[in-house]
Design a protein around this motif. Structure first.
Motif, PDB file in Angstrom:
ATOM      1  N   GLN A 241      76.840 -37.487  16.944  1.00 51.11           N
ATOM      2  CA  GLN A 241      75.818 -37.914  15.993  1.00 51.11           C
ATOM      3  C   GLN A 241      74.420 -37.800  16.595  1.00 51.11           C
ATOM      4  O   GLN A 241      73.475 -37.397  15.914  1.00 51.11           O
ATOM      5  N   ALA A 242      74.295 -38.135  17.879  1.00 43.82           N
ATOM      6  CA  ALA A 242      72.999 -38.023  18.544  1.00 43.82           C
ATOM      7  C   ALA A 242      72.548 -36.562  18.613  1.00 43.82           C
ATOM      8  O   ALA A 242      71.377 -36.239  18.354  1.00 43.82           O
ATOM      9  N   LEU A 243      73.479 -35.661  18.949  1.00 42.69           N
ATOM     10  CA  LEU A 243      73.141 -34.238  19.017  1.00 42.69           C
ATOM     11  C   LEU A 243      72.739 -33.698  17.649  1.00 42.69           C
ATOM     12  O   LEU A 243      71.769 -32.951  17.519  1.00 42.69           O
ATOM     13  N   LEU A 244      73.490 -34.081  16.625  1.00 38.47           N
ATOM     14  CA  LEU A 244      73.203 -33.585  15.277  1.00 38.47           C
ATOM     15  C   LEU A 244      71.890 -34.149  14.757  1.00 38.47           C
ATOM     16  O   LEU A 244      71.147 -33.466  14.052  1.00 38.47           O
ATOM     17  N   ARG A 245      71.611 -35.381  15.112  1.00 32.84           N
ATOM     18  CA  ARG A 245      70.336 -35.984  14.705  1.00 32.84           C
ATOM     19  C   ARG A 245      69.174 -35.227  15.375  1.00 32.84           C
ATOM     20  O   ARG A 245      68.163 -34.931  14.755  1.00 32.84           O
ATOM     21  N   ARG A 246      69.357 -34.920  16.641  1.00 36.15           N
ATOM     22  CA  ARG A 246      68.325 -34.197  17.381  1.00 36.15           C
ATOM     23  C   ARG A 246      68.113 -32.802  16.795  1.00 36.15           C
ATOM     24  O   ARG A 246      66.994 -32.288  16.759  1.00 36.15           O
ATOM     25  N   ALA A 247      69.216 -32.190  16.348  1.00 40.71           N
ATOM     26  CA  ALA A 247      69.133 -30.838  15.788  1.00 40.71           C
ATOM     27  C   ALA A 247      68.676 -30.832  14.334  1.00 40.71           C
ATOM     28  O   ALA A 247      68.480 -29.774  13.742  1.00 40.71           O
ATOM     29  N   GLY A 248      68.539 -32.025  13.737  1.00 35.08           N
ATOM     30  CA  GLY A 248      68.095 -32.114  12.349  1.00 35.08           C
ATOM     31  C   GLY A 248      69.222 -32.032  11.348  1.00 35.08           C
ATOM     32  O   GLY A 248      68.992 -32.005  10.138  1.00 35.08           O
ATOM     33  N   ALA A 249      70.495 -31.981  11.811  1.00 32.54           N
ATOM     34  CA  ALA A 249      71.623 -31.913  10.882  1.00 32.54           C
ATOM     35  C   ALA A 249      71.945 -33.273  10.289  1.00 32.54           C
ATOM     36  O   ALA A 249      72.508 -33.368   9.208  1.00 32.54           O
ATOM     37  N   ILE A 250      71.608 -34.354  11.007  1.00 36.14           N
ATOM     38  CA  ILE A 250      71.778 -35.710  10.490  1.00 36.14           C
ATOM     39  C   ILE A 250      70.400 -36.344  10.413  1.00 36.14           C
ATOM     40  O   ILE A 250      69.616 -36.249  11.354  1.00 36.14           O
ATOM     41  N   VAL A 251      70.107 -36.961   9.304  1.00 30.90           N
ATOM     42  CA  VAL A 251      68.856 -37.705   9.191  1.00 30.90           C
ATOM     43  C   VAL A 251      69.201 -39.146   8.877  1.00 30.90           C
ATOM     44  O   VAL A 251      70.218 -39.444   8.265  1.00 30.90           O
ATOM     45  N   ASP A 252      68.344 -40.063   9.335  1.00 29.01           N
ATOM     46  CA  ASP A 252      68.613 -41.474   9.126  1.00 29.01           C
ATOM     47  C   ASP A 252      68.155 -41.950   7.757  1.00 29.01           C
ATOM     48  O   ASP A 252      68.629 -42.956   7.254  1.00 29.01           O
TER      49      ASP A 252
END
Length: 225
Positions: free
Chosen positions: A113-124
């Motif tokens: 989740q941290a990697l995907l958030r960093r890559a923009g695939a997950i947004v909060d």
């Protein structure tokens, strides 16, 4: 979001499939380097969980080929070797993170989740198009202020489209995100789910609609925009 797990241990693969599906991910599996590279050439994945000790070659060769062709897909490397030199080699080859076996399942999910958030695939933040609201963290959907239940694949399709609302999502991207490599697809599988989601949106009074861009793909847009 669809992930690729490259791992030759059947027991670990089964555990990862349960874990990732419970966490809202879809998963494809490759048992070696050759299969992984073939799947990565033909599929689109949000992230890769990659064992480095594979039967046909080192998993590092997968990372090196990805990075050589400019593919920045996030990679978490798994290995039974925890020496600093091994971790450095994995990161130097282009892996984004490193996890030593055995590992806590919840740690793998958190790192993904941290990697995907960093890559923009997950947004909060909650995503919105028209009166359709989608929370990526909880997978909750509201249409015109009312909670709306969707099937797993309808959710995946909405997730894919609402993240890119106002932009065309190519049909091959939709197909690779909705269906696994082992799914037995009919020739109109994507169209079936697009039709189902369109019908769900319309019946709930959505002011967002799915537009077909003939020969290219699909776009979610607010009506009148």
């Amino acid at each position: 979001m669809r992930l690729l797990v490259v791992e030759d241990n059947a027991e670990l693969v089964a555990m990862l499939r349960r874990l990732l599906e419970q966490s809202g991910f879809a998963m494809d599996h490759a048992g070696g380097v050759e299969d992984a590279l073939l799947m990565l050439r033909t599929g689109d994945y949000a992230a890769i969980v990659l064992d480095l000790g594979l039967p046909d070659d080192s998993g590092l060769s997968v990372v090196r080929e990805l990075r050589a062709r400019g593919d920045g897909t996030p990679v978490i490397a798994l290995t039974a070797r925890g020496a600093v030199t091994d971790r450095v080699a994995g990161l130097a080859a282009g892996a984004d993170d490193y996890l030593t076996k055995p590992f806590a399942p919840e740690e793998l999910v958190a790192r993904l989740q941290a990697l995907l958030r960093r890559a923009g695939a997950i947004v909060d933040r909650v995503l919105q198009c028209g009166n359709v609201r989608f929370d990526p963290a909880t997978r909750d959907v509201e249409i015109a202020g009312a909670a709306t239940l969707l099937s797993a694949r309808e959710l995946e399709l909405l997730d894919l489209l609402v993240r890119r609302h106002g932009r065309v999502v190519p049909k091959p991207t939709v197909e690779s995100q909705l269906f696994g490599i082992d799914d037995d697809l009919g020739s109109n599988a994507v169209e079936v789910y697009v039709h189902r989601l369109r019908r769900r949106l319309a019946s709930a009074g959505a002011t967002a609609e799915i537009v077909t861009v003939r020969g290219v793909g699909y776009m979610l847009t607010a009506r009148g925009a």
